[in-house]
Motif scaffolding. Structure first.
Motif, short mmCIF file in Angstrom:
data_model
loop_
_atom_site.label_atom_id
_atom_site.label_comp_id
_atom_site.label_asym_id
_atom_site.label_seq_id
_atom_site.Cartn_x
_atom_site.Cartn_y
_atom_site.Cartn_z
N ARG A 1 32.98 20.20 4.29
CA ARG A 1 32.23 18.86 4.93
C ARG A 1 32.88 18.89 6.32
N GLU A 2 34.37 18.53 5.87
CA GLU A 2 35.09 17.87 7.13
C GLU A 2 35.47 19.20 8.74
N PHE B 1 33.99 21.71 8.86
CA PHE B 1 32.28 22.70 10.06
C PHE B 1 30.32 21.16 9.74
N GLY B 2 31.21 19.93 9.12
CA GLY B 2 30.26 19.14 9.48
C GLY B 2 28.55 18.69 8.48
N TYR B 3 29.55 19.84 6.88
CA TYR B 3 27.82 19.69 5.82
C TYR B 3 27.41 18.80 5.68
N THR B 4 26.45 18.37 5.19
CA THR B 4 26.15 16.73 4.30
C THR B 4 26.55 17.02 2.96
N HIS C 1 25.46 22.21 12.69
CA HIS C 1 26.09 20.97 12.48
C HIS C 1 26.73 20.22 13.14
N ARG D 1 29.10 18.04 13.40
CA ARG D 1 30.41 17.00 12.64
C ARG D 1 31.14 15.96 13.36
N ARG D 2 31.32 14.87 12.68
CA ARG D 2 31.43 13.34 13.15
C ARG D 2 33.17 13.35 12.59
N THR E 1 31.67 5.91 15.09
CA THR E 1 32.28 7.11 15.48
C THR E 1 33.74 7.87 16.54
N ALA F 1 32.55 13.90 18.44
CA ALA F 1 32.02 14.71 16.96
C ALA F 1 31.69 15.70 17.91
#
Length: 268
Positions: free
Chosen positions: A126-127, A129-132, A187, A189-190, A199, A202
């Protein structure tokens, strides 16, 4: 004490499997978050292919620049035995709910929802690569006849129940028609702003991990999605088109084995 570890090459020091932590990573790096970037495991996946009304997926991706490439949505229940980030548990689990997209010459996928059983897996995905990714508990039970049953829960709330039974007469339906399948993941990433709700900046991030799936074993699947205000996957109301089971003995991450790219830096 006889069990004190003094040898720097003692296998017991390798708490994340057969991997060495990179400089400035590990337990106390001069940045946040802290996690190893190299990992590896095998992968066992039940893929339930569905059709979802395009407007529902478009709404979820409205704040991304990605072009949706199909009305199909893959529900991938993924068990990773021997995952080197989850050595304490012996394995990791992910539920990836993915759609095919195109962007900047890439034919790839993005995950509109994703759940993971391991804190380091959540953090790194998540952090970085921005995965959910969100935390989850799961069952993924393989039976002698080749059938698989399981469930996904988040903080005690049921999200999904699923089952798979091999059937050679069932169709194999992939996420798109044709010989070319999307590869890798993309993805947005924000980075949250530290002073206010919003934000700071991103990035559009792409990654492709090594993966060599076996030939899909076709079958029949059932899937029940449970309503949740915090995890509205049931609102997709997917129509099941097919299901299959696949295994990969090659699955891993890290700078030495992955294709990692910062495609574009966005500004608010």
């Amino acid at each position: 004490m006889s069990d004190v570890i003094t040898d720097p090459d003692d296998p017991r020091r390798r708490v994340f499997g057969e991997y060495r932590l990179k400089p400035n990573s590990g337990v106390n790096p001069p940045y946040s978050p802290a996690y190893p970037v190299e990992w590896g495991c095998t992968l066992r996946t039940v893929e339930i292919m569905t059709r979802v009304a395009p407007g529902k997926v478009a709404a979820l991706l409205a704040d991304t620049p990605f072009e949706i490439a199909s009305d199909r949505v893959a529900f991938r229940f993924m068990r990773s035995p021997g995952h080197s980030l989850a050595v304490h548990a012996g394995e990791m689990f992910d539920l990836m709910i993915s759609v095919p997209v195109r962007y900047n010459g890439l034919f790839t996928e993005t995950h509109i929802f994703m759940y993971c059983s391991d804190p380091m897996g959540i953090c790194a995905g998540r952090e970085v690569f921005g995965y959910t990714k969100k935390d989850t508990h799961y069952a993924f039970d393989e039976h002698p006849d080749g059938s698989i049953t399981g469930w996904v829960r988040r903080r005690g709330i049921s999200l999904a129940d699923f089952s798979f039974t091999p059937d050679a007469s069932a169709p194999v339906v992939r996420i798109v028609d044709g010989d070319e399948l999307p590869a890798g993941e993309i993805h947005v990433r924000r980075l949250p702003h530290p002073e206010r709700l919003g934000t700071a900046y991103a990035d559009i991030v792409y990654r492709r991990t090594p993966l060599k799936y076996s030939k899909p074993v076709p079958g029949r699947a059932s899937m029940t999605l449970h309503a949740s205000a915090y995890d509205p996957i049931a609102e997709l109301n997917p129509e099941i088109l097919g299901a299959h089971f696949m295994v990969s003995d090659v699955y891993g991450g890290g700078f030495e084995v992955e294709d990692r790219r910062l495609i574009e830096r966005l500004t608010p």
